[in-house]
Motif scaffolding. Structure first.
Motif, mmCIF file in Angstrom:
data_model
loop_
_atom_site.group_PDB
_atom_site.id
_atom_site.type_symbol
_atom_site.label_atom_id
_atom_site.label_comp_id
_atom_site.label_asym_id
_atom_site.label_seq_id
_atom_site.Cartn_x
_atom_site.Cartn_y
_atom_site.Cartn_z
ATOM 1 N N ARG A 155 -19.912 -25.250 15.671
ATOM 2 C CA ARG A 155 -20.588 -26.126 16.619
ATOM 3 C C ARG A 155 -21.259 -25.271 17.689
ATOM 4 N NH1 ARG A 155 -17.122 -30.887 19.124
ATOM 5 N NH2 ARG A 155 -17.112 -31.399 16.906
ATOM 6 N N GLY A 156 -22.569 -25.362 17.792
ATOM 7 C CA GLY A 156 -23.315 -24.565 18.748
ATOM 8 C C GLY A 156 -23.615 -23.165 18.276
ATOM 9 N N GLY A 157 -23.205 -22.811 17.067
ATOM 10 C CA GLY A 157 -23.449 -21.464 16.557
ATOM 11 C C GLY A 157 -24.873 -21.293 16.051
ATOM 12 N N ARG A 158 -25.496 -20.187 16.426
ATOM 13 C CA ARG A 158 -26.865 -19.871 15.996
ATOM 14 C C ARG A 158 -26.989 -18.380 15.700
ATOM 15 N NH1 ARG A 158 -26.532 -24.588 16.564
ATOM 16 N NH2 ARG A 158 -27.978 -26.060 17.553
ATOM 17 N N LEU A 159 -27.910 -18.047 14.812
ATOM 18 C CA LEU A 159 -28.372 -16.676 14.663
ATOM 19 C C LEU A 159 -29.618 -16.522 15.530
ATOM 20 C CD1 LEU A 159 -28.052 -15.962 10.827
ATOM 21 C CD2 LEU A 159 -26.479 -15.343 12.667
ATOM 22 N N VAL A 160 -29.610 -15.523 16.406
ATOM 23 C CA VAL A 160 -30.704 -15.324 17.356
ATOM 24 C C VAL A 160 -31.195 -13.885 17.242
ATOM 25 C CG1 VAL A 160 -31.410 -15.417 19.783
ATOM 26 C CG2 VAL A 160 -29.679 -17.018 18.925
ATOM 27 N N ARG A 161 -32.520 -13.734 17.130
ATOM 28 C CA ARG A 161 -33.124 -12.403 17.121
ATOM 29 C C ARG A 161 -33.605 -12.082 18.538
ATOM 30 N NH1 ARG A 161 -35.125 -9.567 13.012
ATOM 31 N NH2 ARG A 161 -35.418 -11.444 11.718
ATOM 32 N N PHE A 162 -33.121 -10.970 19.091
ATOM 33 C CA PHE A 162 -33.464 -10.569 20.450
ATOM 34 C C PHE A 162 -34.465 -9.424 20.433
ATOM 35 C CE2 PHE A 162 -29.312 -12.561 20.953
ATOM 36 C CZ PHE A 162 -29.547 -13.399 22.032
ATOM 37 N N ALA A 163 -35.314 -9.420 21.456
ATOM 38 C CA ALA A 163 -36.288 -8.340 21.632
ATOM 39 C C ALA A 163 -36.353 -7.962 23.102
ATOM 40 C CB ALA A 163 -37.670 -8.775 21.139
ATOM 41 N N PRO A 164 -36.236 -6.665 23.421
ATOM 42 C CA PRO A 164 -36.362 -6.241 24.821
ATOM 43 C C PRO A 164 -37.806 -6.344 25.280
ATOM 44 C CG PRO A 164 -36.153 -4.325 23.392
ATOM 45 C CD PRO A 164 -35.988 -5.527 22.516
ATOM 46 N N GLU A 165 -37.984 -6.557 26.570
ATOM 47 C CA GLU A 165 -39.316 -6.678 27.143
ATOM 48 C C GLU A 165 -39.483 -5.684 28.297
ATOM 49 O OE1 GLU A 165 -41.604 -8.618 25.879
ATOM 50 O OE2 GLU A 165 -40.317 -9.740 24.486
ATOM 51 N N GLY A 166 -40.686 -5.113 28.436
ATOM 52 C CA GLY A 166 -40.994 -4.280 29.587
ATOM 53 C C GLY A 166 -40.392 -2.885 29.503
#
Length: 406
Positions: A155-166
């Protein structure tokens, strides 16, 4: 057995909102499952067998014998709580649970808990600013996350792809880890609502440098370097495992039948030096003392029922003669675990193979941890001890007081 069997009434004012200072000044409830091995205080008998003593944590040295082995979980909590905004302006909270190198070998994809879950579907994008939830509106965006997929049975679990900015202060492109540190902060459990002190108080004094966990192994929060030194001077020793504390720390058992609850996996490591120390301790007739439920799960997950039995056979005190024990079967031993995963679920009826005594905190009602300690003692003894702790106004949960079950 029902989940309601592990429920109890707890006044809100007994939920600790800040840690004891100094760490080892908190109270310690000692639960003797049978006749006390050592005592210098006054024992209070329990209705269903055993007794308790009321002490302070710095007194724990009185209950540790020369030759005992204390197994600690050296994991460190990462700044895993991220508060960001969707392009529509709505707030979104993300709790990092673990990297998913199986999805992205570069480590940019994480398994997360998100809130509000109903609105964060695949394709949703979240922006996170430097400073986290208190960042001013003009703070730079340092990290973005894109929801890739749902996590099954979460419940509420997701796969998320992160990318740094700046860029960082030196002008170099910001790394992902640096971006997470700039935007995130250490996640405190939801029942701690008033703490704004030093986040290092939610780390153990022996935590490793690398950050892998979503929550602290809180039984270890009570140790100070001085107390650890005194324990070693008495002739006991410490050995370190690592279990990366994850999603089930934040989930209660919602099913009426606790056997239907699904435990998520957590990564853990039990090195060869710990295995050797366990064998040496058992051969000497001394105790393996787990510091926290995560140390329990690491050690008991490292037990391989098909491994050749040690000599003498590895068996936990008060679990001798069990049908699935190494002393009965002539097979089974602890083995090295490197970068392994576990979903071990201990409940009344489970056999402990390694752990002889347990240092732990007071746990949330209806949680898997209530079941774990009820498997180590009995359910009735645990409920009696908790009732005594409530009567004596102990402080509960992560920043609260401690128990020693021996």
């Amino acid at each position: 057995m029902r989940t309601d069997d592990f429920d109890y009434e707890l006044p809100d004012e007994l939920i600790a909102q800040a840690p004891a200072e100094p760490r080892d000044s908190c109270r310690l409830l000692v639960l003797h499952r049978g006749e006390p091995l050592a005592t210098t205080g006054e024992s209070v008998p329990l209705a269903h067998g055993g007794s308790v003593e009321h002490r302070h944590f710095f007194d724990i040295i009185d209950f540790i014998e020369p030759g005992d082995l204390l197994v600690i979980n050296q994991t460190r909590v990462m700044p895993a709580r991220l508060i960001g905004r969707k392009p529509t302006g709505g707030m979104a909270e993300t709790l990092l649970l673990r990297r998913r190198e199986d999805v992205d070998p570069l480590g940019h994809v994480w398994e997360c808990l998100v809130n509000p879950g109903k609105r964060l579907k695949p394709g949703a994008v979240i922006e996170y600013r430097a400073g986290g939830p208190h960042a001013p509106a003009d703070a730079p965006v340092v990290l973005t996350g894109e929801v890739l997929d749902f996590v099954p049975e979460s419940r509420g679990g997701r796969l998320v792809r992160f990318a740094p900015e700046g860029a960082d202060a030196s002008g170099e492109p910001r790394t992902l880890d640096a971006a997470i540190h700039a935007a995130g902060h250490v996640p405190l459990p939801p029942y701690i609502t008033q703490y704004e002190g030093d986040p290092e108080k939610y780390q153990t004094v022996y935590a490793m440098k690398e950050e892998h966990s979503a929550a602290a192994p809180t039984a270890g929060l009570h140790f100070t370097p001085e107390l650890m030194r005194r324990i070693e001077e008495k002739g006991a020793r410490f050995a370190a495992v690592e279990l990366e504390v994850g999603i089930d720390t934040f989930r209660l058992v919602e099913e009426d039948d606790p056997t239907q609850h699904v435990m998520h996996t957590e990564r853990y490591h039990v090195p060869a030096e710990v295995i050797d120390a366990v064998h040496e301790t058992k051969r000497a007739g001394k105790r393996v003392i787990a510091v926290g439920t995560t140390a329990v799960r690491s050690l008991e997950s490292a037990f391989d029922p098909e491994a050749p039995a040690a000599d003498p056979a590895l068996v936990a005190r008060r679990f001798e003669g069990r049908a699935d024990g190494a002393d009965t079967r002539g097979r089974g031993d602890v083995v090295v675990r490197a970068d392994a995963t576990t979903n071990l679920y201990l409940m009344p009826g489970s056999t402990y193979h390694v752990v002889d005594a347990l240092i732990t905190n007071f746990h949330v009602p209806r949680s898997t941890l209530m079941m774990l300690v009820s498997a180590f003692a009995t359910r009735d003894q645990i409920m009696d001890a908790y009732a005594e702790a409530v009567r004596e106004r102990y402080r509960f949960f992560s920043f609260g007081d401690a128990m020693l079950i021996e």
